[in-house]
Scaffold this active site. Structure first.
Site, PDB file in Angstrom:
ATOM      1  N   GLU A   1       7.030 -10.362 -26.513  1.00 17.58           N
ATOM      2  CA  GLU A   1       5.963  -8.515 -26.084  1.00 17.58           C
ATOM      3  C   GLU A   1       6.617  -7.389 -25.716  1.00 17.58           C
ATOM      4  O   GLU A   1       6.585  -6.346 -25.772  1.00 17.58           O
ATOM      5  CB  GLU A   1       5.171  -9.144 -24.558  1.00 17.58           C
ATOM      6  CG  GLU A   1       5.833  -9.612 -23.383  1.00 17.58           C
ATOM      7  CD  GLU A   1       4.522 -10.254 -23.019  1.00 17.58           C
ATOM      8  OE1 GLU A   1       3.319  -9.008 -22.531  1.00 17.58           O
ATOM      9  OE2 GLU A   1       4.699 -10.838 -21.526  1.00 17.58           O
TER      10      GLU A   1
ATOM     11  N   HIS B   1      11.079 -32.592 -34.892  1.00 18.22           N
ATOM     12  CA  HIS B   1      10.226 -32.930 -35.404  1.00 18.22           C
ATOM     13  C   HIS B   1       9.575 -31.490 -36.480  1.00 18.22           C
ATOM     14  O   HIS B   1       8.066 -31.928 -36.377  1.00 18.22           O
ATOM     15  CB  HIS B   1       8.390 -33.211 -34.219  1.00 18.22           C
ATOM     16  CG  HIS B   1       9.645 -34.723 -33.472  1.00 18.22           C
ATOM     17  ND1 HIS B   1       9.381 -35.933 -34.425  1.00 18.22           N
ATOM     18  CD2 HIS B   1       9.929 -34.790 -32.430  1.00 18.22           C
ATOM     19  CE1 HIS B   1       9.773 -37.032 -33.285  1.00 18.22           C
ATOM     20  NE2 HIS B   1       9.608 -35.523 -31.604  1.00 18.22           N
TER      21      HIS B   1
ATOM     22  N   TRP C   1      -3.529  -1.687  -1.025  1.00 15.25           N
ATOM     23  CA  TRP C   1      -3.766  -2.713  -2.249  1.00 15.25           C
ATOM     24  C   TRP C   1      -4.001  -3.747  -1.404  1.00 15.25           C
ATOM     25  O   TRP C   1      -2.953  -4.605   0.109  1.00 15.25           O
ATOM     26  CB  TRP C   1      -2.042  -3.007  -3.191  1.00 15.25           C
ATOM     27  CG  TRP C   1      -2.059  -4.223  -3.390  1.00 15.25           C
ATOM     28  CD1 TRP C   1      -1.931  -5.358  -3.799  1.00 15.25           C
ATOM     29  CD2 TRP C   1      -2.656  -4.439  -4.846  1.00 15.25           C
ATOM     30  NE1 TRP C   1      -1.488  -6.060  -4.110  1.00 15.25           N
ATOM     31  CE2 TRP C   1      -1.924  -5.201  -5.662  1.00 15.25           C
ATOM     32  CE3 TRP C   1      -2.900  -3.246  -5.765  1.00 15.25           C
ATOM     33  CZ2 TRP C   1      -2.264  -6.240  -6.654  1.00 15.25           C
ATOM     34  CZ3 TRP C   1      -2.870  -3.882  -6.925  1.00 15.25           C
ATOM     35  CH2 TRP C   1      -3.483  -5.763  -7.719  1.00 15.25           C
TER      36      TRP C   1
ATOM     37  N   CYS D   1       0.435  -1.220   0.432  1.00 13.20           N
ATOM     38  CA  CYS D   1      -0.036   0.086   0.009  1.00 13.20           C
ATOM     39  C   CYS D   1       1.424   1.366   0.276  1.00 13.20           C
ATOM     40  O   CYS D   1       2.139   1.483   0.278  1.00 13.20           O
ATOM     41  CB  CYS D   1      -0.966   0.403   1.411  1.00 13.20           C
ATOM     42  SG  CYS D   1      -2.681  -1.801   1.475  1.00 13.20           S
TER      43      CYS D   1
ATOM     44  N   ARG E   1       1.485   2.020  -6.061  1.00 16.90           N
ATOM     45  CA  ARG E   1       1.372   1.313  -4.707  1.00 16.90           C
ATOM     46  C   ARG E   1      -0.165   0.211  -4.553  1.00 16.90           C
ATOM     47  O   ARG E   1       0.490  -1.207  -3.545  1.00 16.90           O
ATOM     48  CB  ARG E   1       2.431   2.012  -3.116  1.00 16.90           C
ATOM     49  CG  ARG E   1       3.286   2.669  -3.986  1.00 16.90           C
ATOM     50  CD  ARG E   1       4.029   2.566  -2.396  1.00 16.90           C
ATOM     51  NE  ARG E   1       4.244   1.229  -1.850  1.00 16.90           N
ATOM     52  CZ  ARG E   1       4.918   1.110  -1.127  1.00 16.90           C
ATOM     53  NH1 ARG E   1       6.090   0.271  -1.965  1.00 16.90           N
ATOM     54  NH2 ARG E   1       5.489  -0.065  -0.047  1.00 16.90           N
TER      55      ARG E   1
ATOM     56  N   LYS F   1      -2.307  -4.552 -19.669  1.00 17.07           N
ATOM     57  CA  LYS F   1      -2.012  -5.357 -18.647  1.00 17.07           C
ATOM     58  C   LYS F   1      -3.563  -6.611 -18.317  1.00 17.07           C
ATOM     59  O   LYS F   1      -2.728  -7.688 -18.071  1.00 17.07           O
ATOM     60  CB  LYS F   1      -1.776  -4.496 -17.172  1.00 17.07           C
ATOM     61  CG  LYS F   1      -1.179  -4.827 -16.021  1.00 17.07           C
ATOM     62  CD  LYS F   1      -0.212  -5.605 -16.204  1.00 17.07           C
ATOM     63  CE  LYS F   1       0.310  -5.676 -15.299  1.00 17.07           C
ATOM     64  NZ  LYS F   1       1.451  -7.548 -15.533  1.00 17.07           N
TER      65      LYS F   1
HETATM   66  C1  AGP Z   1       2.416 -11.130 -19.315  1.00 17.21           C
HETATM   67  O1  AGP Z   1       3.352 -10.757 -19.627  1.00 17.21           O
HETATM   68  C2  AGP Z   1       0.988 -11.042 -20.632  1.00 17.21           C
HETATM   69  N1  AGP Z   1       0.576  -9.176 -19.799  1.00 17.21           N
HETATM   70  C3  AGP Z   1       0.043 -11.418 -20.449  1.00 17.21           C
HETATM   71  O2  AGP Z   1       0.138 -12.888 -21.025  1.00 17.21           O
HETATM   72  C4  AGP Z   1      -0.342 -11.803 -19.797  1.00 17.21           C
HETATM   73  O3  AGP Z   1      -0.223 -13.046 -18.693  1.00 17.21           O
HETATM   74  C5  AGP Z   1      -2.462 -12.484 -19.930  1.00 17.21           C
HETATM   75  O4  AGP Z   1      -2.480 -11.688 -20.009  1.00 17.21           O
HETATM   76  C6  AGP Z   1      -3.283 -13.197 -19.033  1.00 17.21           C
HETATM   77  O5  AGP Z   1      -3.376 -11.849 -17.506  1.00 17.21           O
HETATM   78  P1  AGP Z   1      -3.523 -12.801 -15.889  1.00 17.21           P
HETATM   79  O6  AGP Z   1      -2.871 -13.433 -15.480  1.00 17.21           O
HETATM   80  O7  AGP Z   1      -3.913 -11.186 -15.554  1.00 17.21           O
HETATM   81  O8  AGP Z   1      -4.523 -12.804 -16.177  1.00 17.21           O
END
Ligand code: AGP
Length: 607
Positions: free
Chosen positions: A490, A506, A75, A2, A27, A602
């Site tokens: 990514e 394979h 948090w 937090c 935070r 995110k």
């Molecule tokens: C990972 O770096 C990515 N941001 C993405 O693959 C993420 O892991 C995925 O969207 C799952 O998110 P979550 O864990 O919040 O469900």
């Protein structure tokens, strides 16, 4: 994790507190509150959700006379993010207000002890227990610092607290143990906070509090004491040159790098209160009512899916439970075969990923039991699951998930031990090793991280011009290879494929040439020789190889990356940090916006 702030001085306190909380929102941001004393009265304003909701409440009351106050942005760890669980918490007498960052592990026991003495509680939090414990401490004719010392002597866990007493409005007390706390020395004013950004616009003179120290602040004075003995402690004043942005990142260039270096603490926070050293057992009270599953289905997306794959190896090995790992976006549309004997473990950092949620809801329709393993308290996955395990990794700001995966691996490790104990399939010697080794892991990783970063930087310079990368691993290292490839993709936008080493012949081996390097995980385990022969096939085709490996192993590759050998599955934590750091250094070297990569969010809350 937090954000906390305290102010005593000559300015109207509330605007200083709210501004400080804004700079601490990285935070925690699920609820917030302030407390201040005006005309001898204690006032507390709290609001659920983002800081803006608190600002609305603050705008509706007059508080300009208050020049001392405390503020908190939350948090959630104990108690879902609603107003009654937001801070500050006030003791039953209404005299003390307190804000807290950390986790009190034995709070239930203390709460029962206080209830026997007539206390009542308005929230589900560990923090409200602590402020009432301090209040109880004052009953025995103790001064406030003595009562704080007494109360903190009764609790176990991590804390950074600030206490405001409405009968002594200009004075603040703050103490810390295993949670960050720093105070800022101003002219005619003093500040205390969980992090420097909170008060940086007002002063650059800071004093870092160490564990088990208590500070008393007034507008014109400060003194630091040992929290146990109340003996004075000498402190030095540091001058901070950072700007607010840098300070929020703790001096790191990106949140991703900061979060990679937070992993030792995240591991500690994740197993805090979950390992009983007396009988070397794992305590997961959230699952006490649930028998070990007959069949387990792990459901997740992206990085969380890779964590699930890693967990499969351990749960099958230690608990002898058959585990299937499901990509949620496929699982949700499949013609499922499930019933009430099935247990579904939904792994999600955000707890809001649409495919994982939809998969959970489908499984529920078949009567399956749902366990949510997530980081955000009160998130949809947490609310809709039958049982919830929180990873306690704190807010993860960078889109590229790092510390959250690390905490997911810790919880899967504890889960495998928990079910292994329930089913008596985990031998005592393995259990003891597993407990000892994971308790030692944070310190080892903390020591190694700077060295790992140096090697990652060296290798990133040699390989950043690559257009494609192959990641290879076997066993526990196969999901890590997938994760390494995902991280590079990514944030650096370099094409990368993760593969089980044994799959190379394979098909994928056709891709190998001097322009298509390989990042291999060749750690010291029963599959090392298998991986070694796969790498010889790569080398035979002129492929350049980075190989993560252990000292003393006979491996002749282009660029070995030798890391210290730990114990069994714990080698994965060191390897994961290496994969994260390599991807980070490549992306940073290529000048990418590491924290906010293109085309990514995110949390993927839409299909
Ligand atoms: C990972 O770096 C990515 N941001 C993405 O693959 C993420 O892991 C995925 O969207 C799952 O998110 P979550 O864990 O919040 O469900």
């Amino acid at each position: 994790m937090c954000g906390i702030i305290g102010y005593t001085g000559h300015r109207p306190a509330v605007p200083v507190l709210v501004e400080g909380l804004r700079r601490l929102e990285y935070r925690g941001y699920d609820s917030a509150g302030v407390a201040y004393v005006q005309n001898g009265e204690m006032s507390v304003l709290r609001a659920e959700g983002k800081l803006a909701s608190l600002e609305e409440k603050v705008a509706g009351v007059s508080h300009h006379l208050a020049t001392t106050g405390i503020g908190h942005t939350r948090w959630a760890t104990h108690g879902v993010p609603v107003e009654r669980n937001a801070h500050p918490h006030v003791d039953n007498s209404g005299r003390l207000a307190m804000i807290h960052n950390g986790i009190i592990e034995n709070f239930e026991e203390q709460r029962e002890w206080l209830k026997e003495r007539g206390y009542h509680f308005n929230s589900d939090t560990d923090s409200e227990v602590l402020v009432n414990l301090i209040s109880e401490g004052m009953k025995a004719d103790r001064s406030l610092p003595e009562a704080i010392s007494w109360a903190l002597g009764r609790v176990e866990g991590a804390y950074a607290i600030v206490v405001l007493d409405c009968t002594d409005p200009e004075r603040l007390y703050a103490a810390r143990h295993a949670s960050p706390m720093v105070f800022g020395k101003g002219v005619g004013e003093n500040f205390v906070a969980s992090d420097i950004p909170a008060f940086l616009p007002y002063t650059r003179e800071v004093i870092f509090l160490d564990d088990d120290e208590l500070v008393e602040l007034t507008p014109s004075s400060w003194r630091v004491m040992d929290v146990k003995t109340l003996e004075p402690v000498e402190k030095t004043i540091d001058h901070i040159n950072w700007d607010v942005q840098a300070a929020q990142k703790g001096g790191y260039k990106h949140f991703m790098l900061k979060e990679i270096f937070e992993q030792p603490k995240v591991i500690t926070d994740c197993f805090a209160g979950r390992i009983n050293m007396q009988d070397m057992s794992v305590q997961l009270p959230e699952l006490e009512s649930l028998a070990a599953p007959k069949r387990l289905h792990i459901l997740a997306c992206g990085t969380s899916y890779h964590a699930g794959m890693w967990g499969k190896y351990l749960i099958e090995s230690w608990a002898r439970i058959p585990v299937s790992v499901e990509i949620a976006s496929e699982f949700r549309y499949r013609d499922l075969i499930l019933d009430e004997d099935d247990v579904v473990l939904s792994i999600s950092q955000s707890g809001e990923t649409a495919d994982t949620l939809a998969g959970m809801r489908r499984a529920k329709e078949f009567g399956a039991t749902i366990i949510g393993l997530c980081n955000v308290v009160g998130s949809s996955v947490a609310r809709e699951a039958d049982h919830v395990l929180y990873t306690q990794a704190g807010p993860e700001i960078s889109v590229a998930s790092t510390k959250a995966m690390c905490s997911q691996l810790v919880l899967l490790y504890l889960l495998a031990m928990h079910w292994g104990r329930q089913k008596k399939t985990l031998p005592d010697d393995v259990r003891d090793n597993a407990v000892k080794s994971i308790l030692a892991l944070p310190t080892v990783l903390e020591t190694e991280l700077p060295r790992l970063r140096t090697r990652a930087t060296e290798l990133s310079r040699l390989y950043s011009a690559s257009h494609s990368f192959m990641y290879l691993g076997r066993g526990f290292q196969f999901p890590l290879a997938l994760e390494g490839a995902l991280k590079l993709k990514e944030i650096s936008y370099i094409h990368a494929e993760g593969y089980a080493s044994g799959e190379m012949k394979h098909g994928p081996i056709a891709l190998i040439d001097p322009e298509f390097p390989t990042f291999a995980l060749a750690l010291h385990d029963e599959l090392f020789l298998k991986v070694k022969s796969n790498l010889e096939e790569v080398q035979a085709r002129g492929g350049r190889i980075i190989a993560l490996t252990h000292p003393g192993l006979d491996l002749n590759v282009t660029d070995p990356w030798i890391i210290p050998e730990l114990w069994g599955p714990l080698d994965s934590f060191m390897a994961l940090s290496c994969l994260q750091l390599f991807a980070y250094e490549v992306a940073d070297y290529l000048g990418k916006d590491v924290d906010q990569p293109r085309n990514l969010a995110k949390s993927v809350t839409v299909e």
